[in-house]
Design a protein around this motif. Structure first.
Motif, PDB file in Angstrom:
ATOM      1  N   SER A 285      24.833  62.331  46.618  1.00  0.00           N
ATOM      2  CA  SER A 285      24.124  62.172  47.895  1.00  0.00           C
ATOM      3  C   SER A 285      22.717  61.592  47.755  1.00  0.00           C
ATOM      4  O   SER A 285      22.238  60.913  48.669  1.00  0.00           O
ATOM      5  CB  SER A 285      24.039  63.524  48.616  1.00  0.00           C
ATOM      6  N   HIS A 286      22.048  61.812  46.619  1.00  0.00           N
ATOM      7  CA  HIS A 286      20.631  61.440  46.565  1.00  0.00           C
ATOM      8  C   HIS A 286      20.215  60.776  45.254  1.00  0.00           C
ATOM      9  O   HIS A 286      19.012  60.681  44.979  1.00  0.00           O
ATOM     10  CB  HIS A 286      19.760  62.680  46.801  1.00  0.00           C
ATOM     11  N   ALA A 287      21.146  60.328  44.444  1.00  0.00           N
ATOM     12  CA  ALA A 287      20.763  59.667  43.191  1.00  0.00           C
ATOM     13  C   ALA A 287      19.925  58.423  43.455  1.00  0.00           C
ATOM     14  O   ALA A 287      18.931  58.163  42.755  1.00  0.00           O
ATOM     15  CB  ALA A 287      22.006  59.308  42.375  1.00  0.00           C
ATOM     16  N   ASP A 288      20.293  57.640  44.453  1.00  0.00           N
ATOM     17  CA  ASP A 288      19.542  56.420  44.766  1.00  0.00           C
ATOM     18  C   ASP A 288      18.127  56.752  45.226  1.00  0.00           C
ATOM     19  O   ASP A 288      17.164  56.069  44.858  1.00  0.00           O
ATOM     20  CB  ASP A 288      20.273  55.611  45.848  1.00  0.00           C
ATOM     21  N   TRP A 289      18.005  57.806  46.046  1.00  0.00           N
ATOM     22  CA  TRP A 289      16.666  58.183  46.535  1.00  0.00           C
ATOM     23  C   TRP A 289      15.764  58.563  45.367  1.00  0.00           C
ATOM     24  O   TRP A 289      14.611  58.130  45.282  1.00  0.00           O
ATOM     25  CB  TRP A 289      16.786  59.356  47.516  1.00  0.00           C
ATOM     26  N   PHE A 290      16.278  59.391  44.449  1.00  0.00           N
ATOM     27  CA  PHE A 290      15.462  59.821  43.316  1.00  0.00           C
ATOM     28  C   PHE A 290      15.174  58.664  42.361  1.00  0.00           C
ATOM     29  O   PHE A 290      14.120  58.626  41.724  1.00  0.00           O
ATOM     30  CB  PHE A 290      16.150  60.967  42.573  1.00  0.00           C
ATOM     31  N   THR A 291      16.098  57.719  42.243  1.00  0.00           N
ATOM     32  CA  THR A 291      15.854  56.552  41.393  1.00  0.00           C
ATOM     33  C   THR A 291      14.615  55.807  41.854  1.00  0.00           C
ATOM     34  O   THR A 291      13.741  55.451  41.056  1.00  0.00           O
ATOM     35  CB  THR A 291      17.072  55.622  41.392  1.00  0.00           C
ATOM     36  N   GLU A 292      14.519  55.564  43.146  1.00  0.00           N
ATOM     37  CA  GLU A 292      13.363  54.870  43.692  1.00  0.00           C
ATOM     38  C   GLU A 292      12.102  55.719  43.580  1.00  0.00           C
ATOM     39  O   GLU A 292      11.012  55.205  43.271  1.00  0.00           O
ATOM     40  CB  GLU A 292      13.631  54.504  45.155  1.00  0.00           C
ATOM     41  N   ALA A 293      12.233  57.048  43.824  1.00  0.00           N
ATOM     42  CA  ALA A 293      11.075  57.938  43.739  1.00  0.00           C
ATOM     43  C   ALA A 293      10.528  58.000  42.315  1.00  0.00           C
ATOM     44  O   ALA A 293       9.313  57.975  42.102  1.00  0.00           O
ATOM     45  CB  ALA A 293      11.453  59.338  44.226  1.00  0.00           C
ATOM     46  N   LEU A 294      11.420  58.058  41.323  1.00  0.00           N
ATOM     47  CA  LEU A 294      10.972  58.084  39.930  1.00  0.00           C
ATOM     48  C   LEU A 294      10.297  56.765  39.555  1.00  0.00           C
ATOM     49  O   LEU A 294       9.284  56.757  38.845  1.00  0.00           O
ATOM     50  CB  LEU A 294      12.152  58.356  39.000  1.00  0.00           C
ATOM     51  N   ARG A 295      10.858  55.663  40.010  1.00  0.00           N
ATOM     52  CA  ARG A 295      10.261  54.357  39.710  1.00  0.00           C
ATOM     53  C   ARG A 295       8.854  54.260  40.294  1.00  0.00           C
ATOM     54  O   ARG A 295       7.912  53.809  39.622  1.00  0.00           O
ATOM     55  CB  ARG A 295      11.146  53.242  40.272  1.00  0.00           C
ATOM     56  N   THR A 296       8.705  54.710  41.531  1.00  0.00           N
ATOM     57  CA  THR A 296       7.398  54.647  42.186  1.00  0.00           C
ATOM     58  C   THR A 296       6.380  55.539  41.481  1.00  0.00           C
ATOM     59  O   THR A 296       5.213  55.172  41.313  1.00  0.00           O
ATOM     60  CB  THR A 296       7.529  55.064  43.659  1.00  0.00           C
ATOM     61  N   ALA A 297       6.821  56.749  41.069  1.00  0.00           N
ATOM     62  CA  ALA A 297       5.909  57.708  40.426  1.00  0.00           C
ATOM     63  C   ALA A 297       5.703  57.406  38.946  1.00  0.00           C
ATOM     64  O   ALA A 297       4.804  57.976  38.322  1.00  0.00           O
ATOM     65  CB  ALA A 297       6.441  59.131  40.593  1.00  0.00           C
ATOM     66  N   GLY A 298       6.536  56.527  38.378  1.00  0.00           N
ATOM     67  CA  GLY A 298       6.399  56.185  36.967  1.00  0.00           C
ATOM     68  C   GLY A 298       6.948  57.220  36.015  1.00  0.00           C
ATOM     69  O   GLY A 298       6.446  57.374  34.896  1.00  0.00           O
ATOM     70  N   PHE A 299       7.995  57.923  36.438  1.00  0.00           N
ATOM     71  CA  PHE A 299       8.590  58.954  35.599  1.00  0.00           C
ATOM     72  C   PHE A 299       9.880  58.456  34.967  1.00  0.00           C
ATOM     73  O   PHE A 299      10.677  57.766  35.595  1.00  0.00           O
ATOM     74  CB  PHE A 299       8.895  60.219  36.405  1.00  0.00           C
ATOM     75  N   GLU A 300      10.071  58.878  33.705  1.00  0.00           N
ATOM     76  CA  GLU A 300      11.320  58.596  33.018  1.00  0.00           C
ATOM     77  C   GLU A 300      12.411  59.558  33.454  1.00  0.00           C
ATOM     78  O   GLU A 300      13.579  59.205  33.588  1.00  0.00           O
ATOM     79  CB  GLU A 300      11.119  58.708  31.506  1.00  0.00           C
ATOM     80  N   ALA A 301      12.007  60.834  33.672  1.00  0.00           N
ATOM     81  CA  ALA A 301      12.976  61.866  34.064  1.00  0.00           C
ATOM     82  C   ALA A 301      12.228  63.062  34.627  1.00  0.00           C
ATOM     83  O   ALA A 301      11.057  63.289  34.332  1.00  0.00           O
ATOM     84  CB  ALA A 301      13.837  62.294  32.878  1.00  0.00           C
ATOM     85  N   VAL A 302      12.922  63.811  35.465  1.00  0.00           N
ATOM     86  CA  VAL A 302      12.427  65.082  35.990  1.00  0.00           C
ATOM     87  C   VAL A 302      13.486  66.134  35.701  1.00  0.00           C
ATOM     88  O   VAL A 302      14.666  65.944  36.018  1.00  0.00           O
ATOM     89  CB  VAL A 302      12.152  65.015  37.507  1.00  0.00           C
ATOM     90  N   VAL A 303      13.069  67.221  35.068  1.00  0.00           N
ATOM     91  CA  VAL A 303      13.972  68.329  34.774  1.00  0.00           C
ATOM     92  C   VAL A 303      13.691  69.446  35.772  1.00  0.00           C
ATOM     93  O   VAL A 303      12.534  69.840  35.968  1.00  0.00           O
ATOM     94  CB  VAL A 303      13.795  68.832  33.329  1.00  0.00           C
ATOM     95  N   VAL A 304      14.728  69.949  36.402  1.00  0.00           N
ATOM     96  CA  VAL A 304      14.617  71.025  37.389  1.00  0.00           C
ATOM     97  C   VAL A 304      15.274  72.271  36.811  1.00  0.00           C
ATOM     98  O   VAL A 304      16.484  72.287  36.558  1.00  0.00           O
ATOM     99  CB  VAL A 304      15.288  70.643  38.725  1.00  0.00           C
ATOM    100  N   ALA A 305      14.463  73.315  36.585  1.00  0.00           N
ATOM    101  CA  ALA A 305      14.978  74.595  36.090  1.00  0.00           C
ATOM    102  C   ALA A 305      14.918  75.603  37.223  1.00  0.00           C
ATOM    103  O   ALA A 305      13.849  75.820  37.799  1.00  0.00           O
ATOM    104  CB  ALA A 305      14.158  75.094  34.901  1.00  0.00           C
ATOM    105  N   PRO A 306      16.040  76.219  37.584  1.00  0.00           N
ATOM    106  CA  PRO A 306      16.002  77.216  38.654  1.00  0.00           C
ATOM    107  C   PRO A 306      15.226  78.448  38.205  1.00  0.00           C
ATOM    108  O   PRO A 306      15.215  78.808  37.030  1.00  0.00           O
ATOM    109  CB  PRO A 306      17.483  77.541  38.890  1.00  0.00           C
ATOM    110  N   VAL A 307      14.574  79.089  39.155  1.00  0.00           N
ATOM    111  CA  VAL A 307      13.782  80.296  38.901  1.00  0.00           C
ATOM    112  C   VAL A 307      14.374  81.430  39.726  1.00  0.00           C
ATOM    113  O   VAL A 307      14.617  81.269  40.930  1.00  0.00           O
ATOM    114  CB  VAL A 307      12.301  80.075  39.291  1.00  0.00           C
ATOM    115  N   GLY A 308      14.637  82.554  39.090  1.00  0.00           N
ATOM    116  CA  GLY A 308      15.232  83.659  39.840  1.00  0.00           C
ATOM    117  C   GLY A 308      15.231  84.948  39.060  1.00  0.00           C
ATOM    118  O   GLY A 308      14.705  85.042  37.947  1.00  0.00           O
ATOM    119  N   VAL A 309      15.819  85.945  39.661  1.00  0.00           N
ATOM    120  CA  VAL A 309      15.968  87.254  39.037  1.00  0.00           C
ATOM    121  C   VAL A 309      17.298  87.834  39.485  1.00  0.00           C
ATOM    122  O   VAL A 309      17.650  87.764  40.659  1.00  0.00           O
ATOM    123  CB  VAL A 309      14.786  88.183  39.407  1.00  0.00           C
ATOM    124  N   ASP A 310      18.051  88.366  38.524  1.00  0.00           N
ATOM    125  CA  ASP A 310      19.397  88.897  38.797  1.00  0.00           C
ATOM    126  C   ASP A 310      20.245  87.802  39.449  1.00  0.00           C
ATOM    127  O   ASP A 310      20.386  86.727  38.903  1.00  0.00           O
ATOM    128  CB  ASP A 310      19.311  90.159  39.651  1.00  0.00           C
TER     129      ASP A 310
END
Length: 614
Positions: A285-310
């Motif tokens: 659904s959003h790979a294209d959106w993030f591709t453009e966002a990463l290009r604009t921000a100059g990032f090679e990659a963004v890692v998303v780690a979920p945060v939670g408990v139990d």
């Protein structure tokens, strides 16, 4: 045989290990090639999602930099391995064993070395493969070691294959050690950072402070260029767009949902130009959106780690490295996931502490409002009550009213007196239960207070024919207390004892010295007593006994509640021992004096007995 060429699949360049770990792998590859008598040796490490990644190539320096970081599917290589024959730790897969299906499967992902061939059966064929599958103690495949192009360009016989296996056994174990040590080093680095964060007192008490400190700490610990922590449970917490991706609301919702799925499946998301690893739904659904966002921000990659408990996801940790920065390692991904657990617990604790503090603040405000209401109520009612009482007393003693009106005036006067007692009790209860106005503590002698109380109760007791006794130790009895409040507590007890005693009953008052160095004031009567059920509610403000005989006697139900509040403010306690119809004993226990406040040797004083009503 080394994989590469036009058909290779590039994942995340240099994504495994730091420079030191890769140097160790290169040294091991060089040593293995030298000891086995081969010109080329390559090492691949097993990566997530069924991929293999080259981490060291020795003997082909021209193309090594291009090939490092390239990967293939593990399943493709496992299909090749089925055509091989095992010799110790190695699989020997000669060219003639490869099936057409296998050749098609690896076409484009292998490099055929440029070596001369004579067609002799013992010559090394460019498609020959000698590979060791390297597993850890659990039996999990961790790496592959390839040997290619023997120095004599001859195929090794079976005996030589077994010799190579024995010769390189220690090297293969060393490769596993390097892989595991790299993961351990990453984990420990992040764990140390997390522990430092968890030990921070402000961070444990405030979510906003925790997030600010976590961002500052983890930027260095994770070796990232930008970091953002987004929390779901604290909508008021500051969550700036640190990454500068300018995520649209619909994309943010989709990313939040993906983080929740990642927490449920205990994985991280890796967002790269053209691909989102770890969540097919978000990728679609959003790979294209993030591709453009990463290009604009100059990032090679963004890692998303979920945060939670139990089983509850609380937010997500987003880490970014700019183009040209060192790429993410497996160990860093695992550490980020573990960090999500540690950070989740810290956020949950800080959120609970904040919520408790808000609740305590609201309770304090409510308590202050209650005290303010009681003060204003007693003040506002006291003035008209004074007028009512004065006029009722004038009418009750006037010679200008008849007897019927005089009795009415006397009833009004008695009612106003009872209401006055109630207001006075409410005012005292409000004052002694107000934590904003603590007692004025000083060294006082308890005995004079008891004696003054007895003297003041004489007129009340003589109308009932009751005997009051001062018994026990009558030496100086020093306690640390507010004299006004303690006098009120003692008076309340004696007043209750007289009120609920009958003619010819006796009341004993005395001061006792306990073994722990503290003092106890005791008041014992022969009155009507208190039932066990009533004793459970005895200190509740405005509680009146369920005993019909007690209800016939005047009272506000505030006295013992005031006594308990006073003793609690002084760090003491109240004990009641009573039997219905057989009297009551109440004890006020004062805590021992601190060492610096120990009194001098008490001076003996004579005991006395007060007889009233004769």
């Amino acid at each position: 045989m080394e994989k590469g060429g036009a058909g290779e699949r590039r994942t995340r360049d240099l994504s495994w290990g730091d420079a030191r770990a890769r140097a160790l792998m290169h040294a091991l590859a060089r040593d293995a090639a030298s000891r086995a008598g081969f010109r080329v040796c390559a090492i691949e490490v097993v990566r997530p999602k069924g991929l293999l990644e080259f981490v060291a190539i020795y003997g082909d320096m021209t193309n090594a930099e291009d090939r490092l970081g390239t990967a293939s599917r593990l399943s493709d290589m496992q299909a090749v391995f089925t055509d091989g024959e095992a010799f110790g730790n190695f699989l020997w897969i000669p060219d003639e064993n490869l099936t057409d299906a296998t050749r098609d499967r690896i076409d484009g992902v292998v490099v055929v070395p440029d070596i001369p061939t004579t067609g002799e059966p013992d010559d090394w064929h460019p498609m020959d493969m000698l590979v060791a599958q390297i597993a850890d103690e659990r039996g999990d495949l961790r790496a592959l070691l390839y040997l290619d192009v023997p120095s004599d360009l001859r195929r090794p016989d079976k005996a030589r294959l077994l010799e190579i296996s024995d010769e390189l056994a220690m090297t293969l174990r060393s490769i596993v050690t390097v892989v595991e040590r790299e993961e351990y080093a990453d984990h420990m680095r992040v764990i140390r950072a997390t522990r430092r964060l968890a030990r921070s007192n402000p961070a444990r008490h405030d979510v906003g402070h925790l997030l600010r400190e976590a961002r500052s700490t983890l930027l260095g610990a994770l070796s990232v260029d930008e970091l953002e922590i987004h929390v779901f449970i604290e909508p008021d917490a500051e969550t700036p767009d640190s990454l500068g991706l300018q995520i649209a609301p619909d994309v943010r919702r989709a990313l939040d949902e993906a983080a929740a799925r990642a927490w449920a499946e205990q994985r991280v998301l890796i967002i790269e130009p053209g691909r989102i690893w770890g969540d097919p739904e978000l990728d679609t659904s959003h790979a294209d959106w993030f591709t453009e966002a990463l290009r604009t921000a100059g990032f090679e990659a963004v890692v998303v780690a979920p945060v939670g408990v139990d089983d509850e996801v609380l937010g997500m940790l987003m880490c970014a490295r700019r183009t040209g920065s060192r790429r993410w390692t497996d160990g860093e991904g695992v550490a980020a996931l573990e960090l999500g657990h540690d950070l989740g617990r810290a956020i949950a604790n800080a959120h609970a502490t904040q919520r408790e503090r808000r609740l305590l603040t609201e309770l304090r405000e409510l308590e202050e409002s209650r005290h303010r209401f009681l003060r204003e109520l007693t003040h506002e009612i006291n003035n008209p009550m004074t007028v009512i009482a004065a006029n009722a007393e004038f009418l009750a003693t006037s010679d200008f009213v008849d007897e019927r009106d005089r009795r009415r005036a006397q009833a009004i006067l008695r009612g106003s007196e009872r209401l006055g007692d109630l207001l006075q009790g409410l005012a005292m209860l409000s004052r002694v239960s107000d934590p904003q106005h603590p007692p004025t503590m000083r060294r006082i002698d308890l005995l004079p207070i008891v004696e003054e109380t007895l003297a003041s109760m004489t007129a009340v007791a003589e109308r009932r024919g009751i005997t009051l006794h001062l018994v026990g130790d009558t030496r100086e009895a020093i306690v640390l207390a507010d004299p006004r409040e303690i006098a009120s507590a003692v008076t309340n007890l004696v007043d209750n004892a007289v009120k609920y005693s009958d003619q010819d009953d006796e009341i004993w008052l005395g001061i006792e010295r306990r073994h722990d160095g503290g003092l106890t004031f005791a008041c014992k009567d022969e009155g009507i007593g208190i039932s066990e059920d009533d004793q459970e509610k005895l200190f509740t403000p405005l509680f009146r006994s369920t005993n019909e005989e007690a209800l016939l006697r005047p009272g506000t139900g505030l006295g013992l509640g005031i006594v308990r509040e006073i003793m609690q403010r002084h760090g003491g306690s109240v004990e009641v021992d009573s039997t219905l119809g057989r009297g009551t004993s109440v004890r006020l226990n004062f805590r021992p004096l601190p060492p610096e406040a120990t009194p001098r040797t008490p001076t003996p004083r004579g005991a006395s007995s007060w007889r009233t009503g004769d």
